[in-house]
Design a protein around this motif. Structure first.
Motif, PDB file in Angstrom:
ATOM      1  N   CYS A   1       0.459  -1.245   0.207  1.00  0.00           N
ATOM      2  CA  CYS A   1      -0.220  -0.025   0.016  1.00  0.00           C
ATOM      3  C   CYS A   1       1.080   1.298  -0.058  1.00  0.00           C
ATOM      4  O   CYS A   1       1.776   1.483   0.714  1.00  0.00           O
ATOM      5  CB  CYS A   1      -1.057  -0.128   1.373  1.00  0.00           C
ATOM      6  SG  CYS A   1      -1.817   1.536   1.448  1.00  0.00           S
TER       7      CYS A   1
ATOM      8  N   CYS B   1       0.053   3.085   3.711  1.00  0.00           N
ATOM      9  CA  CYS B   1       0.287   2.846   4.919  1.00  0.00           C
ATOM     10  C   CYS B   1       1.642   1.610   4.858  1.00  0.00           C
ATOM     11  O   CYS B   1       1.988   1.209   5.780  1.00  0.00           O
ATOM     12  CB  CYS B   1      -0.604   2.083   5.633  1.00  0.00           C
ATOM     13  SG  CYS B   1      -1.460   0.561   5.075  1.00  0.00           S
TER      14      CYS B   1
ATOM     15  N   CYS C   1      -6.715  -0.859  -0.083  1.00  0.00           N
ATOM     16  CA  CYS C   1      -5.797  -1.493   1.063  1.00  0.00           C
ATOM     17  C   CYS C   1      -6.755  -1.842   1.887  1.00  0.00           C
ATOM     18  O   CYS C   1      -7.591  -1.211   2.608  1.00  0.00           O
ATOM     19  CB  CYS C   1      -4.818  -0.445   1.447  1.00  0.00           C
ATOM     20  SG  CYS C   1      -4.070  -0.863   2.896  1.00  0.00           S
TER      21      CYS C   1
ATOM     22  N   CYS D   1      -5.779  -0.126   5.695  1.00  0.00           N
ATOM     23  CA  CYS D   1      -5.940   1.363   6.033  1.00  0.00           C
ATOM     24  C   CYS D   1      -7.360   1.878   5.407  1.00  0.00           C
ATOM     25  O   CYS D   1      -7.953   2.879   5.743  1.00  0.00           O
ATOM     26  CB  CYS D   1      -4.481   2.144   5.576  1.00  0.00           C
ATOM     27  SG  CYS D   1      -4.493   2.339   3.831  1.00  0.00           S
TER      28      CYS D   1
HETATM   29 ZN   LIG Z   1      -3.106   0.974   3.254  1.00  0.00          ZN
END
Ligand SMILES: [Zn+2]
Ligand SMILES: [Zn+2]
Length: 658
Positions: free
Chosen positions: A143, A146, A156, A159
């Motif tokens: 990602c 994050c 994702c 997050c």
């Molecule tokens: Zn993420």
């Protein structure tokens, strides 16, 4: 009033679990039944399976079947589950059907021609070994926000951010594991910012919505809307209806909500009134209500209304009473994480009304709620079996016993009865108010309270004492009691439809009009013999266990079909090319039979000859290694080896064994 109710289109790559049911389909069904049967409004309930998108093609590839086979399987299963649990749709369609493809393409073209869709050159991920673009979930990587590994091309899960596949770090092709390259392509974008002002004005007038839904939608607008890509480079989906866009389909999130319209259209055609769908979708007087779970809020409160505004032909949603999540063991139920309790598991074992009732009491209307098996059992036992079930049972049994099932005439109400009638009136007012405002839990509780009130009334009025002195007085109590039961039949119907139908049969009442509560008496009706409406869960489980055990018994009739006889082995030879098989000829008295038996590794051919054995004669003949075996000999199994059963004394061949 004309009402168009929709339920979120279930995605056709998994079964229906309790979270889906409590989050969307059960409240939608309760509302629909209330509007259609209790208020007699012109309500329709529209749904269908969402059949496009990458999760479906990936699942189909995994199973080595075509996407259309996969969605057909799940469409049928999902539809069947809804039928069994009593979720009623006016029409249940699917987005892979031609009628939907046509409508989605028209929709796209219309807003394209109005300038709400723009083409944009861009780079997306392409796998050279698979020779395909990798949209959405065909790619995984880190990602960019994050840093979590395993982020999917579209989102994702750690997050929660939406992603563009090309933004993933160290991307990998989901199919071959290879590293994709970036390749030039183009996609079509829906220009949401052009509709931002209009959306905001529209949403600001929705102060009657649930706060969670409205605030979430407004917060999206305040952050500023961005143009969204609405096409993908893949084959499975609705082809983009432009010459230049070969090999591209509409993104599943663009075509799916149009499924509400195409499903209504298909229904209208099916019932032979092909223009009827317009009376709903193109009629400003119609109230459209979308039932969804909270993960769908942004699509239904922002993107879908924006699509409808851009198109301009259709009405906008009047309300979107999204529910929160139903949790189990602490987490959200989801098909993709495998944390679920399938609706099928329940309806195979319990009466569907038990699940409906238990879930209705804990619907996640304003915040997440937790499903607990023990609490469910308690609720069903206490409220359904002990409270409502017991009320019905004792009144109807008493009525049968002392009045041969004819509802007696009532006398003028006593003070107690006046209070009871007042409670019915009050309950009706509250119930209707709750139901109209999507407060289904409160509506159900108001009905349960009326049932408790009726039980208290009977405990005070004591018809079993009164009958000893005055038949008329006891009869009057029954008349009032049956009137409450008849009211409850109507009030409970949206929640436990199967049982209320059954109760209606007993009372010989099938109308469900809420106004029955203004005059619920059915004096003079000859009612049917009582049937137990609800059992406690423990009883259901004991009965189920007995049923299972019973299944393992063989009846004497079944046993006696077997023709077991003593036979004498006349000759035996090994079946060539096998270790164990022996072909034997057996004298069965009046006939000779050939049998192929797997005893050659234990018995020598020579020691078999002359042995008396037990044979099942009427076993279906079967070819083994090209030899027709006409029966089976019986042997005990000891450490995996056969030991022949032989008669304890010398008996003539053909003797019956029983
Ligand atoms: Zn993420
Ligand atoms: Zn690949």
């Amino acid at each position: 009033m004309r009402i168009l109710i929709t339920s979120a289109l279930p995605y056709a790559n998994g079964s229906v679990h309790l979270g889906h049911l409590a989050g969307c389909y059960l409240p939608a069904d309760i509302y629909f039944k209330f509007k259609k049967y209790l208020l007699k409004e012109d309500a329709i309930h529209i749904c269908g399976t969402d059949e496009h998108g990458v999760p479906i093609t990936i699942e189909a590839e995994k199973r080595k079947i075509s996407p259309s086979e996969l969605v057909k399987q799940y469409h049928d299963e999902i539809k069947d589950t809804f039928e069994k649990i009593g979720v009623e749709f006016t029409h249940f369609s699917g987005t892979a059907r031609p009628i939907h493809h046509r409508l989605a393409q028209e929709f796209f073209l219309n807003i394209y021609n109005k300038g709400y869709i723009k083409k944009k050159e861009e780079q997306t991920l392409y796998c050279e070994s698979c020779k395909r673009f990798l949209p959405d979930r065909y790619v995984e990587g880190e990602c960019p926000h994050c840093g979590s590994p395993g982020a999917k091309g579209d989102q994702c899960e750690i997050c929660g951010r939406w992603l563009d596949p090309a933004s993933l770090l160290s991307p990998r092709c989901k199919i071959c594991g290879g590293t994709p390259i970036k390749k030039d392509t183009f996609h079509y974008y829906f220009l949401l910012p052009d509709l931002e002002k209009k959306l905001y004005d529209w949403l600001s007038k929705k102060d009657y919505w649930k706060p969670n839904v409205l605030n979430y939608a407004l917060s999206w607008i305040k952050e500023g809307l961005r143009a969204r890509s609405i096409t993908r480079d893949m084959e499975w989906g609705v082809p983009v209806p432009l010459e230049e866009a070969k090999g591209k389909v509409l993104y599943v999130w663009f075509d799916a909500p149009i499924g509400y319209i195409s499903s209504t259209k298909e229904w209208a055609e099916k019932i032979g009134k092909p223009d009827l769908w317009k009376e709903y979708w193109m009629n400003e007087k119609v109230k459209m209500v979308h039932f969804i779970g909270k993960d769908n809020i942004v699509f239904h409160a922002i993107i879908w209304p924006a699509m409808l505004m851009a198109d301009g032909n259709y009405i906008l949603p009047d309300n979107i009473p999204a529910n929160e999540y139903l949790n189990m063991g602490g987490g959200k139920m989801s098909t993709s994480r495998g944390v679920a309790m399938w609706v099928r598991d329940y309806i195979d074992k319990y009466h569907p009304d038990y699940l409906r009732f238990g879930l209705s009491l804990i619907l996640p209307e304003t915040k997440d709620s937790e499903f607990s098996y023990d609490e469910w059992i308690q609720n069903v036992n206490n409220y359904l079996a002990n409270n409502f079930g017991n009320l019905v049972q004792r009144i109807i049994t008493f009525l049968q016993k002392h009045f041969s099932g004819r509802v007696p005439d009532r006398k003028d109400p006593t003070e107690l009865e006046n209070r009871l009638l007042e409670t019915i009136k009050q309950t009706k007012r509250n119930y209707v108010e709750f139901m109209n405002n999507f407060k289904f839990r409160d509506a159900l509780k108001s009905a349960i309270n009326l049932s408790s009130e009726a039980n208290r009334y009977i405990d005070f009025a004591k018809p079993w004492d009164k009958i000893k002195k005055s038949r008329e007085n006891a009869g009057s109590v029954l008349s009032y009691s049956i009137a409450v039961i008849n009211s409850l039949r109507v009030l409970f119907y949206p929640f436990i439809p199967f049982s209320c139908k059954k109760l209606g049969k007993i009372l010989k009442q099938d109308d469900l009009d809420i106004n029955i509560l203004d005059n619920p008496f059915i004096d003079g009706t000859q009612i049917e013999k009582p049937e137990i409406l609800f059992r406690k869960i423990e009883e259901v489980e004991v009965m189920e266990k007995q049923r299972q055990e019973k299944k393992q018994f063989v009846s004497f009739k079944e046993f006696s079909k077997m023709d077991l006889r003593v036979g004498e082995i006349k000759s035996a030879e090994k079946v060539p090319g096998t270790d164990k098989l022996v072909k034997i000829f057996v004298n069965m008295g009046n006939s000779e039979k050939t049998i192929v038996a797997g005893i050659g590794d234990v018995y020598e051919v020579s020691e078999l000859i002359g042995k008396k054995i037990v044979v099942i004669l009427n076993l279906e003949p079967r070819k083994i290694k090209g030899i027709l075996s006409e029966g089976m000999l019986l042997a005990a199994e000891v450490d995996g080896k056969p030991v022949l059963l032989v008669p304890e004394q010398d008996v003539p061949p053909g003797s019956i064994v029983k």
